[in-house]
Design a protein around this motif. Structure first.
Motif, PDB file in Angstrom:
ATOM      1  N   TYR A   3     -47.184  48.821 -10.046  1.00  0.00           N
ATOM      2  CA  TYR A   3     -47.549  47.658 -10.927  1.00  0.00           C
ATOM      3  C   TYR A   3     -48.969  48.174 -11.513  1.00  0.00           C
ATOM      4  O   TYR A   3     -49.688  49.142 -11.012  1.00  0.00           O
ATOM      5  CB  TYR A   3     -47.984  46.435 -10.096  1.00  0.00           C
ATOM      6  CG  TYR A   3     -46.524  45.944  -9.550  1.00  0.00           C
ATOM      7  CD1 TYR A   3     -45.814  45.095 -10.287  1.00  0.00           C
ATOM      8  CD2 TYR A   3     -46.119  46.074  -8.044  1.00  0.00           C
ATOM      9  CE1 TYR A   3     -44.553  44.453  -9.714  1.00  0.00           C
ATOM     10  CE2 TYR A   3     -45.112  45.527  -7.719  1.00  0.00           C
ATOM     11  CZ  TYR A   3     -44.331  44.895  -8.443  1.00  0.00           C
ATOM     12  OH  TYR A   3     -43.264  44.191  -7.956  1.00  0.00           O
ATOM     13  N   ASN A   4     -49.427  47.568 -12.631  1.00  0.00           N
ATOM     14  CA  ASN A   4     -50.687  47.678 -13.228  1.00  0.00           C
ATOM     15  C   ASN A   4     -51.834  47.056 -12.354  1.00  0.00           C
ATOM     16  O   ASN A   4     -51.740  45.928 -12.072  1.00  0.00           O
ATOM     17  CB  ASN A   4     -50.747  47.036 -14.740  1.00  0.00           C
ATOM     18  CG  ASN A   4     -52.050  47.579 -15.312  1.00  0.00           C
ATOM     19  OD1 ASN A   4     -53.020  48.025 -14.798  1.00  0.00           O
ATOM     20  ND2 ASN A   4     -51.761  47.386 -16.590  1.00  0.00           N
ATOM     21  N   GLU A  48     -53.263  43.876 -12.852  1.00  0.00           N
ATOM     22  CA  GLU A  48     -52.597  42.835 -12.333  1.00  0.00           C
ATOM     23  C   GLU A  48     -52.271  42.700 -10.796  1.00  0.00           C
ATOM     24  O   GLU A  48     -51.130  41.936 -10.384  1.00  0.00           O
ATOM     25  CB  GLU A  48     -51.134  42.738 -12.930  1.00  0.00           C
ATOM     26  CG  GLU A  48     -51.391  42.665 -14.533  1.00  0.00           C
ATOM     27  CD  GLU A  48     -49.783  43.071 -15.450  1.00  0.00           C
ATOM     28  OE1 GLU A  48     -49.131  43.275 -14.588  1.00  0.00           O
ATOM     29  OE2 GLU A  48     -50.077  43.092 -16.416  1.00  0.00           O
ATOM     30  N   GLU A 108     -53.805  40.658  -8.260  1.00  0.00           N
ATOM     31  CA  GLU A 108     -53.757  39.418  -7.909  1.00  0.00           C
ATOM     32  C   GLU A 108     -52.412  38.655  -8.165  1.00  0.00           C
ATOM     33  O   GLU A 108     -51.873  37.974  -7.430  1.00  0.00           O
ATOM     34  CB  GLU A 108     -54.866  38.527  -8.536  1.00  0.00           C
ATOM     35  CG  GLU A 108     -56.294  38.863  -7.995  1.00  0.00           C
ATOM     36  CD  GLU A 108     -56.868  40.083  -8.770  1.00  0.00           C
ATOM     37  OE1 GLU A 108     -56.254  40.538  -9.584  1.00  0.00           O
ATOM     38  OE2 GLU A 108     -57.942  40.305  -8.246  1.00  0.00           O
ATOM     39  N   GLU A 109     -51.840  39.013  -9.408  1.00  0.00           N
ATOM     40  CA  GLU A 109     -50.685  38.431  -9.802  1.00  0.00           C
ATOM     41  C   GLU A 109     -49.490  38.853  -8.877  1.00  0.00           C
ATOM     42  O   GLU A 109     -48.462  38.069  -8.742  1.00  0.00           O
ATOM     43  CB  GLU A 109     -50.411  38.825 -11.355  1.00  0.00           C
ATOM     44  CG  GLU A 109     -49.583  38.146 -12.273  1.00  0.00           C
ATOM     45  CD  GLU A 109     -49.710  38.636 -13.540  1.00  0.00           C
ATOM     46  OE1 GLU A 109     -48.581  39.208 -14.153  1.00  0.00           O
ATOM     47  OE2 GLU A 109     -50.742  38.798 -14.075  1.00  0.00           O
ATOM     48  N   HIS A 110     -49.516  40.219  -8.627  1.00  0.00           N
ATOM     49  CA  HIS A 110     -48.348  40.765  -8.072  1.00  0.00           C
ATOM     50  C   HIS A 110     -48.275  40.837  -6.531  1.00  0.00           C
ATOM     51  O   HIS A 110     -47.435  41.291  -5.654  1.00  0.00           O
ATOM     52  CB  HIS A 110     -48.057  42.191  -8.653  1.00  0.00           C
ATOM     53  CG  HIS A 110     -47.658  42.257  -9.999  1.00  0.00           C
ATOM     54  ND1 HIS A 110     -46.396  41.539 -10.431  1.00  0.00           N
ATOM     55  CD2 HIS A 110     -48.369  42.693 -11.012  1.00  0.00           C
ATOM     56  CE1 HIS A 110     -46.506  41.792 -11.800  1.00  0.00           C
ATOM     57  NE2 HIS A 110     -47.583  42.311 -12.238  1.00  0.00           N
TER      58      HIS A 110
END
Ligand code: ATP
Length: 211
Positions: A134-135, A138, A140-142
Motif C-alpha cells: 500500500y501507499n 494511506e 491509517e486507512e489500510h
C-alpha cells in the motif's frame, strides 16, 4: 484460565526462540527427552546457561534423564505465544524488504507479515510474496488494527519520520533494519539490527580473536 507468565530475565527470554525451534525439530523426529549437553551442542549456548535458563521455567532436568521435550515445548509455546498469530507490517519494499516478504517467516507459524507499505508508485498496488503493498500516505486507512509490530527497511534518512507515524497509529514494536537510531516513547520497543555492522563485527572478531 489465563496462563501465568513467570518473570524471566531478558537474556533468557531472548534465547527462548532458539530453544523452541530446536525442540520442535526434536519433537518432530520423535525424540522425547534431551540432555542439557545435547542442547548446548545444538544451539551453541553453554550447558550451565541452559540449566539456569530452564530453572526459570520450573523445568528441572534429571541426571541421566535430561529434559522432557514435550513439557518444554508446551511451556515455550505458551510463553512465546506460539498459539497466537502476531501480525506484522513492513515498510520499504526495496531489496531487503522484498527478501522479507518472500521469506515471510514461513517456518514460524506465529508471525506473519500481513501488509507492506512503500512510497514508490511502481510498487504500490503490487503484491510481493502474497502480501499487498500500500501507499504509505494511506497508512491509517489500510492499517489492520491487529498489527502491533513493524519491520522498517527504508532508507535511513526516512526512518525517524516513519517511526513517529508508526507510534502515532499505535505500533508498539519496531524491528529497525536501518542504520538510523530511533527515538520513540518509553512504551514502544525498538530492536535494531544493522546487518553491515554485524558482518563487520564478525570479521573483526575473526581477525583479532581467532578461535
Ligand atoms: P531498491 O533496489 O528497490 O531501491 P534498496 O533497498 O536498495 O531497494 P532503499 O533506497 O534502501 O533501496 O529503499 C528501500 C525501499 O524503501 C524502496 O522500496 C523505497 O521505495 C522505499 N522508501 C524510500 N523512502 C520511503 C519512505 N519515506 N517511506 C516508505 N518507503 C520508502
Amino acid at each position: 484460565m489465563k496462563f501465568e507468565q513467570p518473570k524471566i530475565p531478558q537474556a533468557t527470554a531472548k534465547r527462548l526462540p532458539l530453544y523452541y525451534r530446536y525442540l520442535e525439530n526434536l519433537n518432530a523426529s520423535g525424540k522425547q527427552r534431551v540432555s542439557s549437553s545435547e542442547l548446548s551442542e545444538a544451539v551453541k549456548v553453554d550447558s550451565a546457561t541452559i540449566r539456569r535458563d530452564f530453572s526459570y521455567f520450573g523445568a528441572l532436568g534429571k541426571k541421566g534423564y535430561g529434559y522432557n521435550v514435550n513439557y518444554l515445548l508446551s511451556f515455550f509455546r505458551k510463553t512465546l505465544d506460539q498459539d497466537e498469530l502476531t501480525k506484522v507490517l513492513l515498510i520499504g519494499v526495496g531489496n531487503l524488504g522484498t527478501a522479507f516478504l518472500n521469506y515471510n517467516f514461513a517456518k514460524n507459524n506465529n508471525t506473519k507479515i500481513v501488509m507492506a507499505f512503500d512510497v514508490d508508485e511502481d510498487k504500490v498496488g503490487q503484491e510481493m510474496g502474497g502480501v499487498k503493498i500500500y501507499n504509505l500516505a494511506e497508512l491509517e486507512e489500510h492499517l489492520d488494527p491487529e498489527v502491533t509490530v513493524a519491520i522498517l527497511t527504508v532508507p535511513a534518512q526516512s526512518a525517524q519520520k516513519i517511526a513517529d507515524r508508526l507510534v502515532s497509529v499505535g505500533i508498539s514494536g519496531i524491528l529497525n533494519f536501518t542504520p538510523a537510531r530511533l527515538t520513540v516513547p518509553e512504551n514502544v520497543r525498538v530492536h535494531h539490527i544493522d546487518l553491515s555492522v554485524e558482518l563487520q563485527s564478525l570479521i573483526y572478531f575473526l581477525k583479532h580473536y581467532p578461535l
